[in-house]
Design a protein around this motif. Structure first.
Motif: not given
Lengths: 412, 369
Positions: A22-23, A26, A30-31, A89, A91-92, A311, B37, B41, B54, B56-59
């Motif tokens: 799962a990681l 994820c 995200f990347d 959300q 942006f994250a 972005d 999941v 996690i 972190w 708040g932007r990206g992973s």
């Protein structure tokens, strides 16, 4: 016992495998910050707005649709229920909207983490914006985003109650003393002279009139003698009953207190005109500039800008859309539809002609201060507001001292 | 009971064949994956965020996110700034909330359960539904209702005015209830010892302020909405009790009051534990009411850690601090649950108590207690 251990290991193993699977899933999600942008690479821009209501939504939708037609670039307007949260959300997840309403207090946070694009200097109509608004969205010398419109605080006076109290146009307050006198004469019979919300966003106007402010030349100056004088003035009249906080007379905000007749005068911004027209059509009022304090005129301005995501895949189109939305004609249309004042000087003449009774609001643009926008300022202001609620019984110096120490912690 | 069942279960498991164990794992796998999941996690990710910078932007796992150790935790517990004071205020508010809501809702739900469980009561079904009704209504709807009821000119203040009480401006009144009570006796400022010392940036005197008037309205609301749910749990437990024990107590001459405290209540202990635990967890996580109702105001007196966590992360962009608050809250809840488990454990009968039950034939002959 061995069986038991095996089972534990088996269990842990399963969890680990599931977990890592799962990681990775994820992680890649995200990347892959391009994920969201690729989606919009086909040219569709997303515009996220925090709307004040139906009128605003329709006006923005129509404007964006008209621009789409002209430019051939698809653009969609989305209305947020909770703008800061939905922006965060986006942006994250790496898929923010291309353009969005951005409040000045949120600017520093997003600028710091690189979420937003500083495009101000690329605007064709950059020199048309009021300098104080440009300053409002300038951070470390960079003009980040185009002010979409603005409002200032003014004194709203109920003309019927005014006449009833035997006051005339000559009595319209021009300084603190005449304000206190007028408020005194309007007080009585379940009605206060002047009401405003218990927050820096209103009382800050008195601080400005006294020559103070939270930040002066980038330095924390909350506990300056000027600010103490301003709060002491307000406190005196809160205690003699001629001023009141809206909440203390059972109203949600100044507009409600004014509409219901609980207050004869309020300090509010342009947005009050919409409420009065829709909810309290029978109330007659006039708008005057806020009275001068010891240091002259002072008011506060409130504005939002068109934030652009770093972005965003199609920043060129987004920039063109911002130029269109902040153009003279378009801003005048917006102003007519839902009230705020155009953020550009070229629209001022027409606007004043169309709204002569609201000229006092626009006059405020000359000398308006704005709430601090440095990172963390919003928390300091909300703490300040929490203390202002008990200003009537509190000590202005103590309150401002605590604000000062909080401000010093975030000013670098 | 556990002492008996453990060896028998072990005997059973040794008879389990290897293939069955694998089948068991396969059958539980979907749930394990879902829990992993959607629960484990995200929790681990949040734990990482609470130790990272972190923004708040990206992973949060991107290369440019750094490990900052306990910095976020330090900011909210020992930082000395606004973050610490906000956290202190939030804990203070929520602690009073828990202190009032948990006992009140437990007592009320037990009381209601006993009432509607009585065989003689007519229309039991109606009352059960009526009492349960607030629980099925959404918190948001009830909050809005509450804002109306408790407004300055709302129904509550109207009723209070009939008996000559000038009701407060509930949701705009930041003064603490305990402070107000002391104010009646002329105590308006605390002793030096309490006002000087501070914990988490809040003076001891302010810790003792009690819930604000606004928070008290939320306390009433929580009791109103959750008692119905817990009443159901108690009803279920009450219906499981065997009538024999009660009858035996009756034969022994115990009156209704004694039977409730000495016979019924001890048998309800497992349910009581459940209700207290659920209540405690729910109360420490209070969020909806605050988000829709007051957003922490007036004067930050309805700020709770859960709302503060949301606010720090989403509004102030301090994601690390937001996550750190969430984990401190998690630890608080776990500690309270363990503590309560310890307090409500099955204790062996003390010697003093046991002596009371000893039958002393010579002295007791013929006398009924």
């Amino acid at each position: 016992m061995t069986r038991h251990t095996t089972r534990v290991w088996l269990g842990a193993g399963t969890l680990l495998v599931t977990g890592s699977l799962a990681l990775t899933a994820c992680g890649s999600g995200f990347d892959d910050s391009g994920g969201g942008s690729e989606e919009s690479a086909d040219g569709a821009l997303t515009v996220l707005i925090g709307s004040s209501g139906e009128a605003e939504t329709t006006a923005v939708e129509e404007a964006v649709a008209a621009w789409s037609e002209d430019s051939g670039v698809d653009a969609q307007v989305q209305v947020a229920n909770d703008l800061p949260q939905q922006l965060s959300q986006g942006f994250a997840a790496g898929s923010p909207p291309d353009l969005f309403y951005l409040a000045p207090e949120a600017l520093a946070g997003y600028a710091e983490n690189g979420s937003i694009q500083a495009y101000g200097d690329e605007l064709a109509n950059k020199d048309d914006f009021y300098p104080s608004l440009v300053e409002n969205f300038t951070l470390d010398g960079e003009f980040y985003c185009a002010p979409k419109d603005f409002s200032t605080l003014a004194l709203i006076i109920n003309t019927d109650l005014w006449a009833e109290a035997g006051l005339t146009d000559a009595d319209i307050p021009t300084d603190w003393d005449s304000l206190a006198t007028a408020a005194q004469r309007l007080t009585g019979d379940g009605q206060v002279g002047l009401a405003f919300g218990a927050e820096y966003q209103r009382l800050g106007a008195f601080m400005a009139q006294a020559g103070g402010g939270l930040l002066v030349d980038g330095q924390a100056a909350a506990n300056s003698p000027e600010n103490v004088e301003a709060l002491s003035y307000v406190q005196t009249h809160l205690n003699d009953g001629s001023f009141a906080f809206a909440a203390d007379i059972g109203a949600g905000w100044g507009g409600e207190a004014f509409g219901t007749g609980a207050a004869a005068m309020v300090i509010e911004g342009n947005w009050i005109t919409g409420t009065l027209a829709n909810d309290y059509p029978d109330v007659n009022y006039t708008v005057a500039e806020l009275p001068q304090g010891p240091a002259g005129k002072g008011t506060l301005q409130f504005t939002n800008c068109w934030g652009m995501a770093a972005d965003s895949a199609d920043q060129e189109s987004a920039l063109a859309l911002v130029e269109y939305l902040t153009g003279t004609d378009q801003q005048l249309t917006f102003s007519e539809a839902f009230g705020p004042m155009p953020s550009i000087e070229s629209a001022a003449g027409t606007w004043t002609d169309e709204n002569p009774e609201l000229a006092a609001f626009l006059a405020g643009a000359e000398y308006a201060q704005f709430p601090p926008t440095i990172a963390g300022a919003a928390d300091v202001i909300s703490d300040f507001n929490a203390q202002l609620e008990s200003l009537a019984t509190g000590d202005p110096q103590t309150i401002l001292d605590s604000v000062q120490s909080n401000l010093e912690a975030i000013v670098e | 009971m556990t002492a008996v069942s453990t060896p028998s279960r072990r005997a059973g498991s040794s008879g389990l064949r290897r293939g069955e164990a694998a089948a068991g794992w396969i059958f539980t796998l979907p749930v394990l994956i879902i829990l992993g999941v959607f629960l484990l996690i995200p929790v681990l990710m949040a734990l990482w965020v609470s130790f990272s910078d972190w923004n708040g932007r990206g992973s949060p796992f991107a290369g440019d996110v750094g490990f900052v150790g306990g910095e976020n935790y330090a900011a909210i517990t020992t930082g000395g700034g606004l973050a610490e004071r906000d956290f202190g205020i939030a804990l203070r508010n929520n602690a009073w909330y828990v202190l009032l809501v948990v006992p009140l809702q437990t007592a009320l739900s037990l009381f209601l359960a006993v009432l509607v469980n009585r065989a003689v009561l007519r229309g039991r079904g109606f009352f059960r539904t009526a009492f349960y009704f607030p629980s099925v209504t959404s918190t948001v709807a009830i909050t809005v209702l509450w804002l109306f009821l408790f407004s300055t000119s709302g129904a509550i203040n109207q009723v209070l005015s009939w008996i000559g009480i000038n009701g407060p401006n509930w949701f705009n009144e930041p003064s603490g209830v305990v402070h107000n009570l002391l104010g009646v006796f002329g105590v308006t400022s605390g002793p030096e010892a309490l006002t000087q010392g501070t914990f988490l940036g809040v003076s001891w005197w302010d810790w003792l302020a009690g819930p604000s008037v606004a928070m008290s309205a939320f306390v009433l609301m929580a009791v109103f909405t959750t008692s119905g749910t817990f009443m159901l749990l108690f009803i279920a437990a009450l219906q499981n009790l065997s009538g024999d024990v009660d009858e035996a107590a009756m034969v022994d001459g115990a009156n209704g009051w004694q039977r409730f405290w000495r016979v019924t209540l001890p048998q309800l202990k497992p349910t009581l534990f459940t209700v207290l635990t659920l209540g405690l967890i729910g109360c420490w996580q209070v969020f909806d009411q605050i988000y829709t109702g007051t957003q922490g105001g007036p004067g930050k007196t309805t700020l709770t850690p859960a709302y503060l966590s949301y606010n720090s992360a989403f509004i102030s962009q301090e994601w690390g601090q937001g996550a750190a608050i969430a984990f401190v809250l998690f630890v608080i809840i776990v500690v309270f649950t363990i503590l309560q488990r310890f307090l409500l454990r099955d204790r062996p009968v003390s010697r003093r108590r046991a002596r009371q039950y000893e039958v002393r034939p010579a002295a007791r002959k013929g006398t009924a207690r």
